[in-house]
Design a protein around this motif. Structure first.
Motif, mmCIF file in Angstrom:
data_model
loop_
_atom_site.group_PDB
_atom_site.id
_atom_site.type_symbol
_atom_site.label_atom_id
_atom_site.label_comp_id
_atom_site.label_asym_id
_atom_site.label_seq_id
_atom_site.Cartn_x
_atom_site.Cartn_y
_atom_site.Cartn_z
ATOM 1 N N ARG A 80 1.248 -13.617 6.442
ATOM 2 C CA ARG A 80 0.509 -11.786 6.364
ATOM 3 C C ARG A 80 1.249 -11.318 5.562
ATOM 4 O O ARG A 80 2.357 -11.443 5.420
ATOM 5 C CB ARG A 80 0.244 -11.775 7.231
ATOM 6 N N GLU A 94 14.625 2.651 2.044
ATOM 7 C CA GLU A 94 14.146 2.302 1.278
ATOM 8 C C GLU A 94 13.493 0.942 1.694
ATOM 9 O O GLU A 94 13.328 0.822 3.194
ATOM 10 C CB GLU A 94 15.275 1.252 0.295
ATOM 11 N N GLU A 95 12.410 0.801 1.162
ATOM 12 C CA GLU A 95 10.940 0.398 1.564
ATOM 13 C C GLU A 95 10.782 -1.089 1.228
ATOM 14 O O GLU A 95 10.724 -0.537 -0.680
ATOM 15 C CB GLU A 95 9.972 1.042 2.043
ATOM 16 N N GLU A 97 7.255 -3.144 0.089
ATOM 17 C CA GLU A 97 5.685 -3.109 0.699
ATOM 18 C C GLU A 97 5.319 -4.464 0.087
ATOM 19 O O GLU A 97 5.170 -4.480 -0.716
ATOM 20 C CB GLU A 97 4.912 -1.783 0.628
ATOM 21 N N ASN A 98 3.540 -4.557 1.160
ATOM 22 C CA ASN A 98 3.313 -5.270 0.472
ATOM 23 C C ASN A 98 3.544 -6.686 -0.356
ATOM 24 O O ASN A 98 3.735 -6.931 -1.448
ATOM 25 C CB ASN A 98 2.597 -4.997 -0.811
ATOM 26 N N LEU A 122 4.770 -7.216 10.725
ATOM 27 C CA LEU A 122 3.962 -6.331 11.681
ATOM 28 C C LEU A 122 4.449 -5.257 12.573
ATOM 29 O O LEU A 122 5.838 -5.149 12.619
ATOM 30 C CB LEU A 122 3.302 -7.506 12.598
ATOM 31 N N LEU A 123 4.109 -4.266 13.213
ATOM 32 C CA LEU A 123 4.649 -2.931 13.645
ATOM 33 C C LEU A 123 4.822 -2.713 14.826
ATOM 34 O O LEU A 123 5.936 -2.627 15.320
ATOM 35 C CB LEU A 123 3.527 -1.627 13.433
#
Lengths: 394, 272
Positions: A80, A94-95, A97-98, A122-123
């Protein structure tokens, strides 16, 4: 200075020094070169830290890296799209995403020593850990004072505080004007007490505008004809009428003028450009101003409302102190802890007077109690001075 | 003598150092960041009262009313999304998508606005939504309290304008966010307004030096505004599937350029 110092030495003594210096340099650069070659592989700053995000967790899920700029390569090995974040408490440091399944993305973060968490896909997946260890450079940075950039956030917050208190002051003063004009003594007395609180919150900066300070907050004791002096205007003139003469008579124009002055004050607060000095030094000055006189003599001669007003002043000092506390360098012994301790001590000393949520009239507080309270504020001022020095914004 | 000179020099350095410091352009950011905090606070106050009305409707079992309040309520949240990184936990709890959970929509952990959206639109029911509505209200209240006491880091605020445009470009533009209600254009409007607010607040600081850049960014925001305005419907916006392919491309191009341009804003303001 150093050039002048060298010039005083005999030329004959410089040459051997220079030769020795050159030799030393050669040895040193050789050593450096050697160090660079052997440490190239080991230098963590050069290494990309690889992390694989799986369906259920990260691999590794527990990382330890030295402080500084670190680059992570995140490989999404799950099926995913995922995000990968470094969390400092609840704040995302920092991140990325996607990140699409099968793809890799890099992320570079400037990390300070400490314990961080990592979100992995996943959270519902367990969070990973990131431990950042201190380095010589991070230790040095912790010793040095904050740079100017570090003050932008706290000063913005201080400005928001002043603007909000300015608005609160204006609406509270409007209520006071209404009650005075309605001839409603009890409501006017309550409105006076309520309006003084936001005033005390901004008083530290009102002092820089003498025209406003003299119009809004003069005390009769400093005026030639005391209460009869035409320059006796503003809050204390109204206080004198409401509490000294038990009447709203003749106060209408005084209240109107006060409201106009408060409006001007609000405008100036909105336009204010606070500087770093305003925070720790402003807080220290305010605490000392109270400690050196006002607490012992009392300021509200007619309403005897010093205690709730001191409570508001302490809230303002606490606000300023709280904003700069995070800027105190880590290597400052226990200055941040001392500051907390002093604030708590003054808070406790003040709260001790409060009975069932109500403040007693100030004439019920005797000289010894006043002195003890003043000493508490003075000790707080001393600590704030130290903070001021440590942040080198004196 | 020397010691005295040294002292005098040090005193001068302190004097001028202090003065230079106070007049440094770095502090020009204080006003914009303060104004931004006030903007955020106003949006949060509206979010709290709107969320109250929305969650009340959900709990009262009024599907139609709840549906009508969903998109407008979200706007004040989406407007402050540039700083969502400052409250990662709450953002996940308030606004995460079903994809973030193992069992997607069926996952009992799936919370917040989009879980309510799923119930209202896909199941056309408020059944079982009351605890989720209560949690959303509690989270929004917590967020309000948190932000009130939070010092906004300027680099996060300025960086947030770009980060949000990147997110819109990377994911939101596909219509994934409001996939059950298709009210994405409301979110877009709020997202663009929220990013533009940051740009407009710092604009006076770079207008002189970066005229071309400022014009380009302002033009792209204007393009987005004009394009979205075509889909205005009463107080809100038409559904996402009404967006023409051509306009979707216009928006995608503008948002990609905005993301790229705004990513240089931090450096232009000396914040990197």
């Amino acid at each position: 200075m150093s050039v002048e110092g060298k010039g005083t030495a005999a030329p004959g003594r410089i040459v051997p020094f220079a030769v020795a210096g050159t030799a030393l340099l050669a040895v040193a650069s050789g050593a450096l070169f050697y160090y660079a070659t052997i440490s190239r592989k080991a230098d963590p700053a050069q290494e990309v830290i690889k992390v694989e995000v799986g369906a259920k967790a990260c691999n590794p899920n527990d990382l330890t890296v030295p402080a500084g700029r670190r680059t992570f390569e995140i490989h999404n090995a799950s099926d995913r799209p995922v995000e990968w974040e470094i969390l400092d408490g609840i704040m995302v440091l920092e991140e990325r995403e996607n990140i699409v399944p099968g793809f890799r993305q890099t992320l570079t973060a400037n990390l300070k020593p400490g314990a961080y968490e990592i979100t992995c896909g996943l959270l519902s997946n367990p969070r990973g850990k990131l431990t950042v260890t201190a380095t010589a450079a991070s230790d040095a940075a912790a010793q040095a004072g904050p740079d100017l950039k570090a003050f932008i956030g706290p000063l913005s917050e201080y400005k928001v505080f002043l603007v909000m208190q300015g608005s609160a002051l204006e609406s509270a003063t409007r209520k006071l004007v209404d009650a005075v004009k309605a001839g409603d003594l009890e409501t006017a007395r309550a409105a006076y007490g309520a309006a003084r609180l936001p005033y005390r919150q901004v008083a530290a900066v009102v002092g820089r505008w003498s025209d406003l300070a003299n119009a809004v907050d003069p005390v009769a004791a400093y005026l030639e004809k005391r209460e009869q002096d035409p320059a006796f205007t503003g809050f204390h003139r109204i206080e004198y009428g409401l509490f000294g003469q038990n009447s709203t008579e003749g106060l209408g124009p005084v209240a109107d003028k006060l409201l106009a002055d408060v409006g001007e004050l609000k405008t100036r607060l909105r336009a204010l450009k606070p500087v770093p000095e305003d925070l720790p030094e402003g807080a220290a000055k305010l605490a000392r101003l109270l400690a050196d006189g006002k607490i012992e003599s009392g300021e509200s001669a007619y309403a005897q409302s010093d205690l709730p007003e001191l409570d508001a002043s302490l809230a303002a000092i606490g606000k300023m102190a709280g904003l700069v506390k995070p800027l105190i360098p880590a290597g400052s012994e226990n200055l941040a802890g001392d500051l907390d301790g002093r604030l708590a001590a003054v808070r406790q000393a003040l709260d001790a007077f409060r009975k069932d949520g109500a403040w007693p009239a100030y004439d019920k507080v005797d000289a010894a109690q006043r002195k003890a309270l003043a000493d508490n504020f003075r000790a707080l001022a001393d600590t704030l001075d130290k903070v001021s020095q440590r942040l080198s914004v004196e | 003598m020397k010691a005295k000179h040294l002292l005098a020099a040090a005193a001068l350095a302190v004097l001028f150092g202090g003065q230079a410091r106070a007049e440094d352009a770095t502090l020009d950011l204080v006003g914009p960041i303060a104004d931004y905090k006030i903007y955020v606070s106003e949006n949060l106050q509206k979010l709290v009262s709107d969320t109250q009305a929305f969650t009340d409707a959900v709990k009262a079992g009024d599907v139609e009313k709840a549906k009508s309040l969903f998109a407008p309520t979200r706007m004040s949240y989406e407007a402050i999304e540039p700083i969502a990184e400052l409250f990662g936990d709450l953002d996940a709890s308030i606004d995460s998508r079903a994809d973030d959970y193992e069992a997607a929509e069926k996952d009992p952990a799936f919370p917040g606005f989009h879980r309510l959206e799923y119930g209202l639109w896909e199941q056309n029911s408020t059944e079982g939504l009351a605890p989720i509505a209560d949690k959303l209200m509690a989270d929004v209240n917590e967020l309000n309290g948190l932000i009130t006491n939070l010092t906004l880091p300027p680099e996060k605020v300025v960086g947030g304008a770009a980060a949000l445009m990147e997110e819109v470009a990377a994911t939101k533009i596909s219509g994934e966010e409001d996939r059950y209600s298709h009210t994405d254009l409301w979110d877009f409007k709020a997202n663009f307004d929220g990013s533009q607010k940051i740009f407009e607040l710092v604009r006076p600081l770079i207008e002189q030096k970066e005229g071309d850049f400022v014009k380009k960014v302002a033009d792209n925001f204007a393009t987005v505004d004009t394009t979205l305005a075509k889909y205005k419907d009463g107080e809100g916006y038409q559904l996402y599937d009404k967006l023409s392919e051509e306009d979707r491309k216009v928006l995608a191009t503008a948002v990609n350029t905005l993301a790229e341009d705004l990513s240089t804003l931090r450096a232009k303001l000396g914040l990197s």
